[in-house]
Design a protein around this motif. Structure first.
Motif, PDB file in Angstrom:
ATOM      1  N   TYR A 188       0.779  -1.263  -0.018  1.00  0.00           N
ATOM      2  CA  TYR A 188       0.006  -0.107   0.017  1.00  0.00           C
ATOM      3  C   TYR A 188       0.800   1.123   0.051  1.00  0.00           C
ATOM      4  O   TYR A 188       1.980   1.367   0.865  1.00  0.00           O
ATOM      5  N   ILE A 189       0.480   2.473  -0.964  1.00  0.00           N
ATOM      6  CA  ILE A 189       1.358   3.619  -1.132  1.00  0.00           C
ATOM      7  C   ILE A 189       0.104   4.513  -0.302  1.00  0.00           C
ATOM      8  O   ILE A 189      -0.977   4.833  -1.260  1.00  0.00           O
ATOM      9  N   SER A 190       0.556   5.138   0.634  1.00  0.00           N
ATOM     10  CA  SER A 190      -0.426   6.043   1.311  1.00  0.00           C
ATOM     11  C   SER A 190      -0.381   7.481   0.710  1.00  0.00           C
ATOM     12  O   SER A 190       0.569   7.847   0.329  1.00  0.00           O
ATOM     13  N   GLY A 191      -1.165   8.367   1.029  1.00  0.00           N
ATOM     14  CA  GLY A 191      -1.160   9.791   0.757  1.00  0.00           C
ATOM     15  C   GLY A 191      -0.697  10.301   2.036  1.00  0.00           C
ATOM     16  O   GLY A 191      -0.222   9.615   2.901  1.00  0.00           O
ATOM     17  N   PRO A 192      -0.253  11.632   2.211  1.00  0.00           N
ATOM     18  CA  PRO A 192       0.263  12.348   3.310  1.00  0.00           C
ATOM     19  C   PRO A 192      -0.155  12.094   4.490  1.00  0.00           C
ATOM     20  O   PRO A 192      -1.278  11.906   4.812  1.00  0.00           O
ATOM     21  N   SER A 193       0.759  11.708   5.474  1.00  0.00           N
ATOM     22  CA  SER A 193       0.159  11.336   6.714  1.00  0.00           C
ATOM     23  C   SER A 193      -0.648  12.229   7.604  1.00  0.00           C
ATOM     24  O   SER A 193      -1.121  12.106   8.589  1.00  0.00           O
ATOM     25  N   ASN A 194      -0.490  13.584   7.197  1.00  0.00           N
ATOM     26  CA  ASN A 194      -1.427  14.747   7.710  1.00  0.00           C
ATOM     27  C   ASN A 194      -2.390  15.020   7.138  1.00  0.00           C
ATOM     28  O   ASN A 194      -3.137  15.830   7.611  1.00  0.00           O
ATOM     29  N   ALA A 195      -2.997  14.307   6.402  1.00  0.00           N
ATOM     30  CA  ALA A 195      -4.062  14.465   5.571  1.00  0.00           C
ATOM     31  C   ALA A 195      -5.266  13.427   5.807  1.00  0.00           C
ATOM     32  O   ALA A 195      -4.814  12.195   5.827  1.00  0.00           O
ATOM     33  N   VAL A 196      -6.136  13.907   6.402  1.00  0.00           N
ATOM     34  CA  VAL A 196      -7.276  13.056   6.739  1.00  0.00           C
ATOM     35  C   VAL A 196      -7.854  12.070   6.151  1.00  0.00           C
ATOM     36  O   VAL A 196      -8.013  10.753   6.289  1.00  0.00           O
ATOM     37  N   ASP A 217       1.402  -6.182   7.256  1.00  0.00           N
ATOM     38  CA  ASP A 217       2.866  -5.933   7.244  1.00  0.00           C
ATOM     39  C   ASP A 217       3.251  -4.642   7.008  1.00  0.00           C
ATOM     40  O   ASP A 217       3.252  -3.886   5.922  1.00  0.00           O
ATOM     41  N   ASP A 218       3.674  -3.812   8.106  1.00  0.00           N
ATOM     42  CA  ASP A 218       3.871  -2.346   7.978  1.00  0.00           C
ATOM     43  C   ASP A 218       5.159  -2.155   6.817  1.00  0.00           C
ATOM     44  O   ASP A 218       5.196  -1.093   6.502  1.00  0.00           O
ATOM     45  N   SER A 219       5.902  -3.297   6.791  1.00  0.00           N
ATOM     46  CA  SER A 219       7.003  -2.956   5.699  1.00  0.00           C
ATOM     47  C   SER A 219       6.682  -2.879   4.229  1.00  0.00           C
ATOM     48  O   SER A 219       7.152  -2.651   3.317  1.00  0.00           O
ATOM     49  N   LEU A 220       5.340  -3.237   4.000  1.00  0.00           N
ATOM     50  CA  LEU A 220       4.685  -3.035   2.762  1.00  0.00           C
ATOM     51  C   LEU A 220       3.883  -1.855   2.772  1.00  0.00           C
ATOM     52  O   LEU A 220       2.855  -1.731   1.514  1.00  0.00           O
ATOM     53  N   ILE A 221       3.975  -1.000   3.669  1.00  0.00           N
ATOM     54  CA  ILE A 221       3.191   0.362   3.726  1.00  0.00           C
ATOM     55  C   ILE A 221       3.983   1.451   3.928  1.00  0.00           C
ATOM     56  O   ILE A 221       4.832   1.636   4.835  1.00  0.00           O
ATOM     57  N   LEU A 222       4.108   2.041   2.621  1.00  0.00           N
ATOM     58  CA  LEU A 222       4.925   3.361   2.573  1.00  0.00           C
ATOM     59  C   LEU A 222       3.925   4.406   2.256  1.00  0.00           C
ATOM     60  O   LEU A 222       2.687   4.468   1.883  1.00  0.00           O
ATOM     61  N   THR A 223       4.657   5.846   2.773  1.00  0.00           N
ATOM     62  CA  THR A 223       3.894   7.056   2.535  1.00  0.00           C
ATOM     63  C   THR A 223       4.424   7.973   1.443  1.00  0.00           C
ATOM     64  O   THR A 223       5.470   8.135   1.373  1.00  0.00           O
ATOM     65  N   GLY A 224       3.420   8.272   0.539  1.00  0.00           N
ATOM     66  CA  GLY A 224       3.776   9.481  -0.459  1.00  0.00           C
ATOM     67  C   GLY A 224       3.156  10.655  -0.229  1.00  0.00           C
ATOM     68  O   GLY A 224       2.707  10.867   1.006  1.00  0.00           O
ATOM     69  N   ASP A 225       2.972  11.506  -1.330  1.00  0.00           N
ATOM     70  CA  ASP A 225       2.411  12.654  -0.962  1.00  0.00           C
ATOM     71  C   ASP A 225       1.254  13.025  -2.113  1.00  0.00           C
ATOM     72  O   ASP A 225       1.024  14.341  -2.431  1.00  0.00           O
ATOM     73  N   TYR A 226       0.638  12.025  -2.750  1.00  0.00           N
ATOM     74  CA  TYR A 226      -0.463  12.415  -3.521  1.00  0.00           C
ATOM     75  C   TYR A 226       0.158  12.575  -5.006  1.00  0.00           C
ATOM     76  O   TYR A 226      -0.677  13.126  -5.858  1.00  0.00           O
ATOM     77  N   LYS A 227       1.613  12.684  -5.239  1.00  0.00           N
ATOM     78  CA  LYS A 227       2.051  13.034  -6.417  1.00  0.00           C
ATOM     79  C   LYS A 227       2.731  11.832  -7.235  1.00  0.00           C
ATOM     80  O   LYS A 227       3.125  10.860  -6.428  1.00  0.00           O
ATOM     81  N   LEU A 228       2.668  12.081  -8.699  1.00  0.00           N
ATOM     82  CA  LEU A 228       3.354  10.835  -9.225  1.00  0.00           C
ATOM     83  C   LEU A 228       4.549  10.442  -8.777  1.00  0.00           C
ATOM     84  O   LEU A 228       5.008   9.139  -8.719  1.00  0.00           O
ATOM     85  N   GLU A 229       5.365  11.591  -8.687  1.00  0.00           N
ATOM     86  CA  GLU A 229       6.791  11.148  -8.567  1.00  0.00           C
ATOM     87  C   GLU A 229       6.892  10.336  -7.118  1.00  0.00           C
ATOM     88  O   GLU A 229       7.735   9.169  -6.882  1.00  0.00           O
ATOM     89  N   ASN A 259      -3.964   7.443  -4.376  1.00  0.00           N
ATOM     90  CA  ASN A 259      -4.724   8.128  -5.636  1.00  0.00           C
ATOM     91  C   ASN A 259      -4.152   7.520  -6.809  1.00  0.00           C
ATOM     92  O   ASN A 259      -3.228   6.953  -6.954  1.00  0.00           O
ATOM     93  N   ASP A 260      -4.810   8.076  -8.126  1.00  0.00           N
ATOM     94  CA  ASP A 260      -4.467   7.493  -9.242  1.00  0.00           C
ATOM     95  C   ASP A 260      -3.095   8.132  -9.619  1.00  0.00           C
ATOM     96  O   ASP A 260      -2.340   7.341 -10.348  1.00  0.00           O
ATOM     97  N   LEU A 261      -2.534   9.294  -9.545  1.00  0.00           N
ATOM     98  CA  LEU A 261      -1.241   9.814  -9.660  1.00  0.00           C
ATOM     99  C   LEU A 261      -0.220   8.879  -9.224  1.00  0.00           C
ATOM    100  O   LEU A 261       0.857   8.634  -9.758  1.00  0.00           O
ATOM    101  N   MET A 262      -0.145   8.636  -7.842  1.00  0.00           N
ATOM    102  CA  MET A 262       0.744   7.832  -7.027  1.00  0.00           C
ATOM    103  C   MET A 262       0.759   6.191  -7.856  1.00  0.00           C
ATOM    104  O   MET A 262       1.816   5.734  -8.075  1.00  0.00           O
TER     105      MET A 262
END
Length: 348
Positions: A188-196, A217-229, A259-262
């Motif tokens: 799982y690739i999450s959006g920003p941690s400060n976004a509800v 498995d927390d090693s499979l959960i990373l945090t992004g920022d809703y942007k493609l990069e 989101n779709d961009l990520m």
């Protein structure tokens, strides 16, 4: 360029006072005869007069302008949202002013105050895609200024008209679908941690795993920022962890993105590492924008209904502008899964 025609020219041409012309232009009835009214309109047509919207707003106390504040106009979801607002609002004679904050809380506050100060009749503001500060929104609402929020959260907004999405339920349903399709290791690739909304989506993912008897498995959960990069960077880290750069296959069979961009960013990295979609990894985004359909092979997505949400936000706002009571202060849009034919079925 000829001299600009003014209201005085119309009055002189039709033989009436400027007050009479002004009242007719602002549709104030009962101040002149039908014959006088026809003379004035004929003079307006003959002189090709176009009334000043600024001057008219001083009389009517309305600008017929709506402010729209988004954090990222490059994001396809906000483009869909804007299209929905524009379609509904323009059909009722409103025009829009679009403001892009880049997630900057100071820019957001400045836009809110400037738009509310005699410039617009109302404002639609979405989530900032980060830590939302709702103080100015609540202050404006308490002063009677029409405002509608989209995907913003907080108990302080309970009296403000809101358009929301069932974020937890959406991601939980995707996990259900993946589980039924034979997937047991899901990243799982999450959006920003400060976004509800990002946190709610991740909660839905975790709930879905637990509900189906899968360990988190927390090693499979990373945090992004809703942007493609960030989606690509997170995907690279996930693949590096399982040694895919050395030719190994990933130890997970699906990845979900907030989101779709990520999700598109993840697809880019999967292709660059010589892996196939969905044979090696099934990919699911969230937004339901055209991006998920344009890429080949198509990836799964959750349709939020951005255009419909925009139309409902505009409808809410224009009701507020007209001082009409709305039965509901909150509408929650339900997810529509676009997964069939886009997810690999794994046979045990």
């Amino acid at each position: 360029m000829g001299k600009k025609v003014t209201i005085r020219d119309i009055a002189r041409e039709s033989g009436v006072s400027t007050t009479t012309v002004s009242r007719l232009l602002n549709h104030v009835e009962g101040y002149c005869s039908k014959d006088t009214e026809q003379r004035v309109w004929a003079a307006i047509k003959r002189l090709n007069y176009h009334p000043s919207k600024i001057a008219r707003s001083l009389v009517t106390q309305k600008t017929n302008l709506i402010g729209v504040i988004f954090p990222d106009i490059y994001n396809s979801f906000f483009q869909d949202l804007f299209r929905g607002v524009e379609e509904y609002a323009s059909s009722l004679g409103y025009q829009l002013i679009l403001c892009n904050t880049d997630g900057d809380s100071k820019k957001e506050r400045d836009y809110l105050l400037n738009l509310a100060e005699n410039l617009t009749d109302g404002i639609i503001i979405s989530t900032s895609n980060g830590k939302d500060d709702n103080t100015t929104i609540v202050d404006l609402h308490k002063k009677g200024f029409p405002i509608v929020t989209v995907e913003r959260y907080g108990k302080e907004l309970k009296d403000v008209p809101r358009i929301l999405f069932a974020n937890r339920e959406a991601e939980e349903r995707v996990v259900d679908y993946l589980y039924r399709s034979g997937h047991r290791r899901i990243a799982y690739i999450s959006g920003p941690s400060n976004a509800v909304n990002a946190n709610r989506r991740q909660e839905g993912f975790r709930n879905g795993l637990s509900k189906n008897g899968l360990s988190v498995d927390d090693s499979l959960i990373l945090t992004g920022d809703y942007k493609l990069e960030s989606g690509q960077a997170c995907m690279r880290r996930l693949l590096d962890k399982c040694g895919c750069s050395n030719g190994k296959k990933p130890d997970f069979t699906a990845v979900m993105a907030g989101n779709d961009l990520m999700a598109i960013g993840a697809v880019r990295e999967i292709f660059e590492q010589g892996l196939k979609i969905p044979d090696d990894i099934s990919v699911v985004g969230c937004d339901g924008t055209m991006l998920a359909d344009l890429i080949r092979p198509r990836i799964g997505t959750i349709r939020l209904g951005g255009i419909e949400m925009g139309k409902k936000a505009a409808e809410y706002l224009i009701s507020e502008i007209g001082s009409e009571d709305t039965d509901e202060k909150k509408i929650i849009f339900q997810p529509e899964l676009h997964l069939d034919g886009r997810i690999k079925t794994i046979k045990e």
